[in-house]
Design a protein around this motif. Structure first.
Motif, PDB file in Angstrom:
ATOM      1  N   UNK A 185       0.692  -1.221   0.054  1.00  0.00           N
ATOM      2  CA  UNK A 185       0.062  -0.075  -0.067  1.00  0.00           C
ATOM      3  C   UNK A 185       0.957   1.306  -0.094  1.00  0.00           C
ATOM      4  N   UNK A 186       1.941   1.159   0.722  1.00  0.00           N
ATOM      5  CA  UNK A 186       2.974   2.357   0.953  1.00  0.00           C
ATOM      6  C   UNK A 186       3.495   2.657  -0.461  1.00  0.00           C
ATOM      7  N   UNK A 187       3.985   1.726  -1.220  1.00  0.00           N
ATOM      8  CA  UNK A 187       4.377   1.987  -2.362  1.00  0.00           C
ATOM      9  C   UNK A 187       3.433   2.238  -3.766  1.00  0.00           C
ATOM     10  N   UNK A 188       2.200   1.656  -3.282  1.00  0.00           N
ATOM     11  CA  UNK A 188       1.264   2.281  -4.247  1.00  0.00           C
ATOM     12  C   UNK A 188       0.502   3.662  -4.071  1.00  0.00           C
ATOM     13  N   UNK A 189       0.524   4.172  -2.748  1.00  0.00           N
ATOM     14  CA  UNK A 189       0.128   5.388  -2.402  1.00  0.00           C
ATOM     15  C   UNK A 189       1.092   6.462  -2.560  1.00  0.00           C
ATOM     16  N   UNK A 190       2.494   6.121  -2.032  1.00  0.00           N
ATOM     17  CA  UNK A 190       3.526   7.200  -2.233  1.00  0.00           C
ATOM     18  C   UNK A 190       4.723   6.780  -2.934  1.00  0.00           C
ATOM     19  N   UNK A 191       4.648   5.917  -3.494  1.00  0.00           N
ATOM     20  CA  UNK A 191       5.926   5.460  -4.403  1.00  0.00           C
ATOM     21  C   UNK A 191       7.145   4.967  -3.742  1.00  0.00           C
ATOM     22  N   UNK A 192       7.855   4.481  -4.701  1.00  0.00           N
ATOM     23  CA  UNK A 192       9.228   3.469  -4.328  1.00  0.00           C
ATOM     24  C   UNK A 192      10.130   4.429  -3.234  1.00  0.00           C
ATOM     25  N   UNK A 193      10.135   5.776  -3.411  1.00  0.00           N
ATOM     26  CA  UNK A 193      10.887   6.353  -2.392  1.00  0.00           C
ATOM     27  C   UNK A 193      10.398   6.445  -0.782  1.00  0.00           C
ATOM     28  N   UNK A 194       9.254   6.090  -0.553  1.00  0.00           N
ATOM     29  CA  UNK A 194       8.495   6.061   0.809  1.00  0.00           C
ATOM     30  C   UNK A 194       9.310   5.161   1.745  1.00  0.00           C
ATOM     31  N   UNK A 195       9.564   3.868   1.450  1.00  0.00           N
ATOM     32  CA  UNK A 195      10.116   3.001   2.263  1.00  0.00           C
ATOM     33  C   UNK A 195      11.609   3.404   2.591  1.00  0.00           C
ATOM     34  N   UNK A 196      12.218   3.888   1.495  1.00  0.00           N
ATOM     35  CA  UNK A 196      13.619   4.258   1.803  1.00  0.00           C
ATOM     36  C   UNK A 196      13.619   5.436   2.565  1.00  0.00           C
ATOM     37  N   UNK A 197      12.543   6.400   2.590  1.00  0.00           N
ATOM     38  CA  UNK A 197      12.698   7.729   3.464  1.00  0.00           C
ATOM     39  C   UNK A 197      12.301   7.149   4.844  1.00  0.00           C
ATOM     40  N   UNK A 198      11.516   6.040   4.970  1.00  0.00           N
ATOM     41  CA  UNK A 198      11.148   5.563   6.276  1.00  0.00           C
ATOM     42  C   UNK A 198      12.530   4.875   6.997  1.00  0.00           C
ATOM     43  N   UNK A 199      13.310   4.239   6.053  1.00  0.00           N
ATOM     44  CA  UNK A 199      14.404   3.686   6.525  1.00  0.00           C
ATOM     45  C   UNK A 199      15.543   4.612   6.932  1.00  0.00           C
ATOM     46  N   UNK A 200      15.515   5.535   6.320  1.00  0.00           N
ATOM     47  CA  UNK A 200      16.406   6.677   6.525  1.00  0.00           C
ATOM     48  C   UNK A 200      16.236   7.287   8.082  1.00  0.00           C
ATOM     49  N   UNK A 201      14.876   7.459   8.364  1.00  0.00           N
ATOM     50  CA  UNK A 201      14.171   7.990   9.703  1.00  0.00           C
ATOM     51  C   UNK A 201      14.598   7.097  10.718  1.00  0.00           C
ATOM     52  N   UNK A 202      14.622   5.715  10.308  1.00  0.00           N
ATOM     53  CA  UNK A 202      14.925   4.840  11.487  1.00  0.00           C
ATOM     54  C   UNK A 202      16.275   4.930  11.642  1.00  0.00           C
ATOM     55  N   UNK A 203      17.089   5.100  10.645  1.00  0.00           N
ATOM     56  CA  UNK A 203      18.611   5.159  10.812  1.00  0.00           C
ATOM     57  C   UNK A 203      18.881   6.447  11.647  1.00  0.00           C
ATOM     58  N   UNK A 204      18.260   7.400  11.583  1.00  0.00           N
ATOM     59  CA  UNK A 204      18.363   8.405  12.295  1.00  0.00           C
ATOM     60  C   UNK A 204      17.944   8.587  13.997  1.00  0.00           C
ATOM     61  N   UNK A 205      17.034   7.202  14.098  1.00  0.00           N
ATOM     62  CA  UNK A 205      16.722   6.973  15.376  1.00  0.00           C
ATOM     63  C   UNK A 205      15.159   7.478  15.423  1.00  0.00           C
ATOM     64  N   UNK A 206      14.439   7.912  14.570  1.00  0.00           N
ATOM     65  CA  UNK A 206      13.211   8.200  14.527  1.00  0.00           C
ATOM     66  C   UNK A 206      12.351   7.081  14.970  1.00  0.00           C
ATOM     67  N   UNK A 207      11.371   7.337  15.588  1.00  0.00           N
ATOM     68  CA  UNK A 207      10.232   6.218  15.900  1.00  0.00           C
ATOM     69  C   UNK A 207       9.065   6.457  14.902  1.00  0.00           C
ATOM     70  N   UNK A 208       8.479   5.256  14.717  1.00  0.00           N
ATOM     71  CA  UNK A 208       7.169   5.163  13.650  1.00  0.00           C
ATOM     72  C   UNK A 208       6.399   6.096  13.884  1.00  0.00           C
ATOM     73  N   UNK A 209       5.908   6.667  14.850  1.00  0.00           N
ATOM     74  CA  UNK A 209       5.095   7.717  15.154  1.00  0.00           C
ATOM     75  C   UNK A 209       5.149   8.977  14.361  1.00  0.00           C
ATOM     76  N   UNK A 210       6.458   9.151  14.363  1.00  0.00           N
ATOM     77  CA  UNK A 210       6.896  10.295  13.548  1.00  0.00           C
ATOM     78  C   UNK A 210       7.093  10.144  12.222  1.00  0.00           C
TER      79      UNK A 210
END
Length: 182
Positions: free
Chosen positions: A155-180
């Motif tokens: 759903x994430x890929x369909x709704x926001x495109x291929x970059x969306x999971x990569x952006x989330x992974x970059x956020x996780x790498x920075x220590x961000x939590x899912x809520x943000x």
């Protein structure tokens, strides 16, 4: 090398070191290698740059035969996701990405499981889905966690495109939590 290219291209990832694949002769050997106990519910696991799996065979002390390429691609996706996020990726998200990278259609039984769970209001929230992988309460919880995570990823890929999971992974790498990130 082909799996490395497919996964690397999908996640814009080049590992800093080679991935070691340890092929165990049977299930007890694999289980002890992963958990220290002779029985575990899976037959392959990635712990960063190491992938361990049991030999795909039937018979005594074997789980079953399996699609070798699909399993290695799934586990190598974990290797990439763990490296990309500095080991900060939630369990549901790395499993969702790994199932997606198996590059196989969703099985009919999986579709039925998702439909029934949706109809009955049994889908997991973001806390429940992570727990369902390691401490399932119902017989289908692990299967549902894999299916629902993958469904969310698709759903994430369909709704926001291929970059969306990569952006989330970059956020996780920075220590961000899912809520943000969601």
């Amino acid at each position: 090398e082909q799996i490395h290219k497919v996964v690397g291209d999908a996640f814009h990832f080049v590992p800093k070191q080679k991935t070691l694949i340890e092929l165990m002769p049977d299930h007890p050997w694999f289980a002890v290698r992963i958990t220290g106990e002779p029985n575990v519910y899976t037959f392959a696991a990635s712990t960063g740059p190491v992938i361990a799996l049991e030999a795909p065979r039937t018979g005594k002390n074997h789980t079953n035969i399996f699609d070798w390429i699909r399993v290695i691609r799934h586990e190598y996706t974990h290797t990439a996701n763990l490296a990309i996020t500095n080991n900060r990726i939630p369990h549901w998200f790395t499993e969702a990405a790994a199932v997606h990278m198996e590059l196989a259609p969703r099985a009919f039984n999986t579709c039925r499981l998702l439909q029934t769970s949706l109809d009955n209001g049994d889908l997991f929230d973001l806390e429940q889905i992570n727990v369902a992988f390691v401490r399932p309460k119902r017989p289908n919880d692990r299967a549902l966690a894999y299916a629902q995570g993958n469904w969310m990823y698709d759903y994430m890929l369909e709704r926001w495109g291929d970059q969306a999971p990569l952006d989330m992974m970059a956020g996780y790498a920075r220590g961000e939590r899912e809520g943000s990130l969601i």
